[in-house]
Design an enzyme around this catalytic site. Structure first.
Site, mmCIF file in Angstrom:
data_model
loop_
_atom_site.group_PDB
_atom_site.id
_atom_site.type_symbol
_atom_site.label_atom_id
_atom_site.label_comp_id
_atom_site.label_asym_id
_atom_site.label_seq_id
_atom_site.Cartn_x
_atom_site.Cartn_y
_atom_site.Cartn_z
ATOM 1 N N GLU A 53 -1.498 -7.909 1.717
ATOM 2 C CA GLU A 53 -1.220 -6.469 1.734
ATOM 3 C C GLU A 53 -0.264 -6.116 2.868
ATOM 4 O OE1 GLU A 53 -3.622 -2.252 2.107
ATOM 5 O OE2 GLU A 53 -4.167 -3.888 3.424
ATOM 6 N N ASP A 100 0.856 -1.183 0.000
ATOM 7 C CA ASP A 100 0.000 0.000 0.000
ATOM 8 C C ASP A 100 0.898 1.241 0.000
ATOM 9 O OD1 ASP A 100 -3.236 0.197 0.773
ATOM 10 O OD2 ASP A 100 -2.095 2.057 0.943
ATOM 11 N N SER A 137 -7.067 4.416 -1.037
ATOM 12 C CA SER A 137 -6.840 2.969 -1.149
ATOM 13 C C SER A 137 -8.110 2.212 -1.499
ATOM 14 C CB SER A 137 -6.264 2.416 0.160
ATOM 15 O OG SER A 137 -4.938 2.828 0.315
ATOM 16 N N THR A 161 -8.278 -2.059 1.448
ATOM 17 C CA THR A 161 -7.739 -2.955 0.417
ATOM 18 C C THR A 161 -8.365 -4.342 0.475
ATOM 19 O OG1 THR A 161 -5.689 -1.702 0.344
ATOM 20 C CG2 THR A 161 -5.640 -3.930 -0.578
ATOM 21 N N ASP A 188 -0.855 0.422 -4.874
ATOM 22 C CA ASP A 188 -2.167 0.965 -5.243
ATOM 23 C C ASP A 188 -2.106 2.450 -5.566
ATOM 24 O OD1 ASP A 188 -1.594 1.551 -2.582
ATOM 25 O OD2 ASP A 188 -3.670 1.285 -1.906
ATOM 26 N N HIS A 189 -1.109 3.126 -5.000
ATOM 27 C CA HIS A 189 -0.859 4.555 -5.232
ATOM 28 C C HIS A 189 0.463 4.868 -4.570
ATOM 29 C CE1 HIS A 189 -1.810 5.144 -1.038
ATOM 30 N NE2 HIS A 189 -2.918 4.454 -1.219
ATOM 31 N N ASP A 195 -9.981 -3.278 6.440
ATOM 32 C CA ASP A 195 -9.549 -2.010 5.862
ATOM 33 C C ASP A 195 -9.791 -2.029 4.344
ATOM 34 O OD1 ASP A 195 -8.537 0.574 5.881
ATOM 35 O OD2 ASP A 195 -6.441 -0.061 5.916
HETATM 36 ZN ZN LIG Z 1 -2.806 6.087 2.562
#
Ligand SMILES: [Zn+2]
Length: 416
Positions: free
Chosen positions: A288, A47, A93, A146, A335-336, A144
């Site tokens: 993750e 993440d 996310s 993800t 994811d970013h 969470d």
């Molecule tokens: Zn974040």
């Protein structure tokens, strides 16, 4: 539904020499799938992991003359991360994971739903419907954004007890391992992980859907809460809740930040692989590492490195598994990007300073006396593309540049 009986029957006939060539009949199923089809799929997400994070982890942990496990996968590409949000250009996310999981771009905060709020089927649900086992492993809360985006459908990522309820009563992943016990129990019922611990006195049970741990046990899950319990567990359905919230404390450096999960990500992942690979139909597993993002939000490069090293060790566990199970598609992706991270030479003349976007370090390049500084642009996400590496059947479709939704499309095409 399982199809292993058919597969086994065909396998047995092949073993007896009754191949499809010998009989002149096209076999409806074969033990060896086509090269672009994967029996098992493992998605590992760092993440917040951009390209500079991967380089930071590499320089700090293996140095300039070695490669990370995640950089050994033969297919590489990068991924645009744009959400379809009416207000924001940069993804969160939830929208990012929903794109990976469902192939649709959506608004920030959306979990397994499209931009209009409609539920969209996820890769995990497709795999389940093919008769495969499924699992979610994370160092964050298991509910969470993800993991939730692969196994639930809610309009708002904060609805974590509803996400947990959907896991149990609707999506039914076989293995769920991570943090977030507080979302599974109502206020006043602390559970195994005590309310208001010294590491974070704000943590306490805050579930809104009753005692979901008891509900999980009613539905056949073995519930475990520590490393020994996980090691001893033998059920095909596992719920491991190893922290009140995240399995680490994300703070600024020197303000109580801790990265020391009670069960390391690699151990959770090894147990998930042991458990899920008992299914002759294969499995889908999401893994993750959340600490990369959370520590980067705090511009804490020391613990961004620690979380990144934990992810890479986990990739090592997965690559060992793949040696014995080559019909497995493995994807490692971010994811970013978080923090606008830059790796810089140490310089007295560069800007430095306090608070957001301050410089961090110096750090040492592993195996050398070289040093570098980490500089940050923001304490939030950025719109940078993220690196992807992959190996195994179907991975060729992940090469090059694509939208994050393309990751979904390639995995879906490989699943069989
Ligand atoms: Zn974040």
């Amino acid at each position: 539904m399982r199809t292993s009986t058919l597969t086994l029957a065909v396998g047995a006939s092949l073993a007896l020499g009754l191949s499809s060539c010998a009989t002149g009949v096209d076999a409806p199923a074969q033990d060896v799938p086509p090269p672009d089809r994967a029996k098992n799929v493992i998605v590992l997400q760092g993440d917040g992991m951009g390209i500079a994070h991967r380089e930071l982890i590499r320089l700090a942990t293996v140095g300039q003359d070695a490669e990370l496990n995640m950089d050994r996968l033969e297919v590489a590409g990068w991924v645009h991360t744009d959400p379809a949000d009416p207000m924001e250009t940069v993804t969160d996310s939830a929208a990012a994971a929903t794109a990976f999981a469902t192939g649709v771009r959506t608004y920030n905060g959306a979990v397994g739903v499209d931009a209009a709020g409609n539920p969209v089927p996820t890769l995990l649900e497709h795999a389940r419907d093919l008769g495969k086992s499924t699992g979610l492993v994370t160092t964050s809360q298991v509910t969470d954004a993800t993991p939730a985006s692969f196994a639930s459908h809610v309009l708002d990522r904060d609805d974590q007890s509803e996400i947990a309820r959907q896991y149990l009563e609707e999506t039914r992943p076989d293995v769920v391992l991570g943090g977030g016990e507080d979302r599974w129990l109502p206020p006043g019922q602390p559970g195994v992980w005590p309310d208001n611990p010294w590491t974070d006195p704000t943590e306490q049970s805050a579930g809104t859907a009753g005692d979901l741990v008891a509900r999980a046990q009613e539905l056949g899950y073995e519930h475990v809460s520590d490393r020994a319990g996980l090691a001893a567990a033998n059920s095909p359905k596992l719920l491991g809740l190893f922290a009140n919230e995240e399995m680490f404390e994300h703070r600024n450096e020197g303000e109580g930040a801790i990265y020391a999960p009670s069960v390391p990500l690699r151990d959770m992942t090894a147990k998930a692989l042991d458990t899920l690979s008992r299914d002759d139909d294969g499995f889908f597993l999401l893994v993750e590492e959340e600490g990369i993002d959370e520590m980067a939000h705090h511009n804490n490069a020391h613990l961004t490195i620690a979380a990144g090293a934990a992810l890479d060790a986990t990739v090592g566990v997965v690559l060992d598994f793949v040696k014995a199970h080559p019909d497995t598609l493995v994807v490692v992706v971010g994811d970013h990007e978080t923090g606008g991270l830059a790796i810089e030479n140490v310089s007295d003349e560069d800007e430095s300073g306090e608070g957001d976007s301050r410089e961090d370090g110096p750090f040492t390049v592993a195996g050398t006396e070289l040093q570098f500084t980490v500089d940050w642009t923001t304490t939030d996400h950025t719109g940078a593309a993220t690196p992807l590496t992959a190996t195994g059947p179907g991975s060729a479709a992940l090469e090059g540049v694509q939208d994050n939704t393309g990751v979904h499309d390639a995995i879906l095409a490989a699943l069989h």
